[in-house]
Scaffold this motif. Structure first.
Motif, PDB file in Angstrom:
ATOM      1  N   ILE A  63       0.847  -1.205   0.000  1.00 34.84           N
ATOM      2  CA  ILE A  63       0.000   0.000   0.000  1.00 34.84           C
ATOM      3  C   ILE A  63       0.878   1.250   0.000  1.00 34.84           C
ATOM      4  O   ILE A  63       0.587   2.234  -0.697  1.00 34.84           O
ATOM      5  CB  ILE A  63      -0.930  -0.009   1.226  1.00 34.84           C
ATOM      6  CG1 ILE A  63      -1.870  -1.213   1.164  1.00 34.84           C
ATOM      7  CG2 ILE A  63      -1.736   1.288   1.294  1.00 34.84           C
ATOM      8  CD1 ILE A  63      -2.703  -1.397   2.417  1.00 34.84           C
ATOM      9  N   GLY A 108       2.049   1.979  -3.351  1.00 31.85           N
ATOM     10  CA  GLY A 108       1.016   2.672  -4.110  1.00 31.85           C
ATOM     11  C   GLY A 108       0.995   4.161  -3.827  1.00 31.85           C
ATOM     12  O   GLY A 108       0.816   4.980  -4.747  1.00 31.85           O
ATOM     13  N   LEU A 148       3.932   5.707  -5.688  1.00 35.26           N
ATOM     14  CA  LEU A 148       3.670   5.837  -7.124  1.00 35.26           C
ATOM     15  C   LEU A 148       2.711   6.996  -7.402  1.00 35.26           C
ATOM     16  O   LEU A 148       2.859   7.723  -8.388  1.00 35.26           O
ATOM     17  CB  LEU A 148       3.085   4.530  -7.668  1.00 35.26           C
ATOM     18  CG  LEU A 148       4.050   3.336  -7.719  1.00 35.26           C
ATOM     19  CD1 LEU A 148       3.292   2.058  -8.085  1.00 35.26           C
ATOM     20  CD2 LEU A 148       5.175   3.594  -8.730  1.00 35.26           C
ATOM     21  N   TYR A 149       1.730   7.174  -6.523  1.00 39.34           N
ATOM     22  CA  TYR A 149       0.749   8.249  -6.719  1.00 39.34           C
ATOM     23  C   TYR A 149       1.414   9.623  -6.598  1.00 39.34           C
ATOM     24  O   TYR A 149       1.157  10.518  -7.407  1.00 39.34           O
ATOM     25  CB  TYR A 149      -0.372   8.114  -5.693  1.00 39.34           C
ATOM     26  CG  TYR A 149      -1.430   9.176  -5.815  1.00 39.34           C
ATOM     27  CD1 TYR A 149      -2.440   9.083  -6.787  1.00 39.34           C
ATOM     28  CD2 TYR A 149      -1.428  10.286  -4.976  1.00 39.34           C
ATOM     29  CE1 TYR A 149      -3.409  10.067  -6.908  1.00 39.34           C
ATOM     30  CE2 TYR A 149      -2.398  11.276  -5.085  1.00 39.34           C
ATOM     31  CZ  TYR A 149      -3.384  11.164  -6.060  1.00 39.34           C
ATOM     32  OH  TYR A 149      -4.342  12.144  -6.179  1.00 39.34           O
ATOM     33  N   SER A 166       5.304   8.711   1.056  1.00 37.73           N
ATOM     34  CA  SER A 166       5.137   7.264   1.198  1.00 37.73           C
ATOM     35  C   SER A 166       5.829   6.751   2.460  1.00 37.73           C
ATOM     36  O   SER A 166       5.325   5.834   3.120  1.00 37.73           O
ATOM     37  CB  SER A 166       5.694   6.537  -0.032  1.00 37.73           C
ATOM     38  OG  SER A 166       7.068   6.855  -0.219  1.00 37.73           O
TER      39      SER A 166
END
Length: 498
Positions: free
Chosen positions: A37, A40, A43-44, A140
């Motif tokens: 997660i 993710g 990456l966002y 992140s």
């Protein structure tokens, strides 16, 4: 010592290392899900935390799969108290070692002892940090930092037992040694069912907290991060000055409510919500003491801040006092203002709140209100015994007589708690820190409350400690989270005798 086989129906005797390996392997694989997660999120936002998170996932997978296969056929051997204590203790150590990898491999915290401290502080929901500039970290990594507290809130083993069906008594073996201490009666007959209910309540409360925070001034990202560290009573924030960067009435009220819920027994929350028996909550002696102390010390603190000239508005003084008292007693560690400047009287209140903390069966650390309750009641009974030596004065809690064995356990815990604080205080003071610095740092770590006072206060950090004391504070956080005896028993030689 070789395993002994008695009959074809009996399992083998000896230390069941396969069971330990199996659980540790599952925990590694469990951690991969949350690291994924975080990937993710990276990456966002296209931040620099991606590769350190991916490397950590690779290491996690290799170790997890290896340990899981080593643990095959673990049911052929007996599993008992020794396996339970070793499994739980190693679980928290291993999760912190792997959890520190995104900080260390990415160079965000290049010092090993400090990276380990940060990870252990996360998983044990302590909230102390070595970071000076939190906002400089990629989103992140800050998300992963918040998630470590959410995972550790109700316990990593509780999550595992809720998600993985254990056979026989194996669930109880590990569950009981992570949720140690004096707790309320279990509300379901099976440990697996209990863990599922606790996890469900925890997840629902987390989502509700995030949605309410998002409805206020916070972005979705900040709302999720703060919800994760609020309901877990961990206290990590995405801002350098914690909640001081927000300081909105709405946000303060939402966080105060969920810190209160997090520091309340989840067993009682289950009865009040799922079973629709709120009387069990409001009739519980520990809960009544918990609420009474919060109200009393919030009022005293608010009056002190107002009449002491720290605030010109009585309403704001009471709001900030109530928030800080709730943050301290729940061992969350959120901060609105630097209470280092609130004077000696509040320092005394702060140390007391950190030392005693919240309810048993909650996500908070510390001595726990139930032990403080028993110690106080037993002290009052001692006055009666002195006055009437022949009288039988039973110690009652919630209408039930407390066995002498339980009282002795409370006193032994209290003695061990104080002794460890004394040793840690001495070690820190050898570096030249004042007594206030050393005592508050030791209490903050063993009670999992986060920031202390003075040099280790709410707007400071633990980076000034030597590597040795940084690791010592990590150890205090571990034994504080597992309530001392689960870990320290492993150091006694009799434990390893077959």
């Amino acid at each position: 010592m070789p395993f002994l086989v008695h009959t074809e129906y009996e399992t083998k005797r000896g230390f069941n290392y396969k069971f330990v390996a199996m659980v540790l392997g599952l925990l590694c694989l469990f951690q991969v899900m949350f690291l994924g997660i975080s990937v993710g999120v990276s990456l966002y936002y296209k931040d620099s935390g991606l590769y350190s998170l991916l490397y950590t996932i690779g290491i996690d997978l290799i170790i997890g799969v290896t340990l899981y296969f080593l643990g095959r056929n673990h049911t052929e051997y007996d599993t008992g108290r020794r396996e339970g204590m070793v499994t739980v203790s190693l679980s928290w150590v291993m999760m912190s070692l792997l959890g520190m990898m995104p900080y260390w491999l990415g160079g965000f915290i290049p010092n090993f002892s400090e990276a380990y401290f940060e990870a252990m502080s996360g998983f044990t929901t302590t909230g102390g940090t070595i970071l000076g500039d939190i906002e400089s970290l990629p989103r992140s990594i800050l998300f992963w930092r918040s998630i470590t507290q959410w995972i550790g809130g109700i316990g990593i083993i509780v999550f595992l037992v809720a998600l993985i069906p254990f056979t026989g008594e194996n669930a109880s073996v590990v569950f009981d040694h992570e949720t140690t201490g004096i707790t309320h009666d279990r509300f379901v007959p099976r440990i697996g069912v209990m863990a599922k209910w606790i996890t469900l309540i925890y997840v629902v409360l987390s989502i509700l907290c995030a949605l309410l925070l998002w409805a206020g001034p916070l972005s979705l990202y900040d709302a999720v991060c703060h919800a994760a560290t609020c309901i877990s009573t961990g206290g990590f924030s995405t801002y350098n000055t914690s909640i001081g960067d927000i300081d909105k009435d709405y946000t303060n009220i939402v966080l105060t409510i969920f810190m209160f819920i997090g520091a309340t027994s989840f067993t009682l929350i289950y009865f009040a919500t799922v079973r629709k028996e709120p009387k069990k909550l409001f009739q519980d002696s520990e809960f009544k003491w918990f609420v009474s102390i919060i109200l009393l010390l919030s009022l005293i603190s608010g009056l002190w801040l107002y009449f002491g000239g720290f605030y010109s508005s009585f309403g704001k003084a009471m709001e900030h006092a109530a928030f800080q008292v709730m943050s301290l007693i729940s061992t969350t560690g959120y901060v609105i203002q630097d209470y280092n400047f609130w004077g000696g009287p509040f320092w005394v209140i702060a140390l007391f709140l950190m030392f005693v903390a919240g309810c048993s069966g909650s996500t908070s650390g510390g001595l726990k209100m139930i032990r403080f309750n028993i110690l106080t009641r037993n002290l009052l009974n001692e006055f009666k015994r002195r006055t009437h030596p022949q009288a039988i004065v039973p110690l009652r809690y919630n209408g039930t007589v407390i066995k002498e064995k339980v009282v002795n356990q409370v006193y032994n815990f209290f003695y061990a708690y104080l002794t460890i604080i004394f040793i840690a205080t001495f070690s820190i003071s050898l570096e030249g820190f004042s007594l206030t610095d050393a005592v508050s740092a030791s209490i903050a770590c063993i009670s999992n409350s986060g920031p202390g006072l003075s040099a280790f206060g709410p707007m400071s950090n633990f980076s000034s400690l030597s590597d040795f004391n940084t690791m010592l504070m990590s150890f205090l956080m571990l034994i504080g989270r597992l309530e001392i005896f689960t870990v320290l028993t492993l150091l006694h030689r009799s434990f390893w005798r077959n």
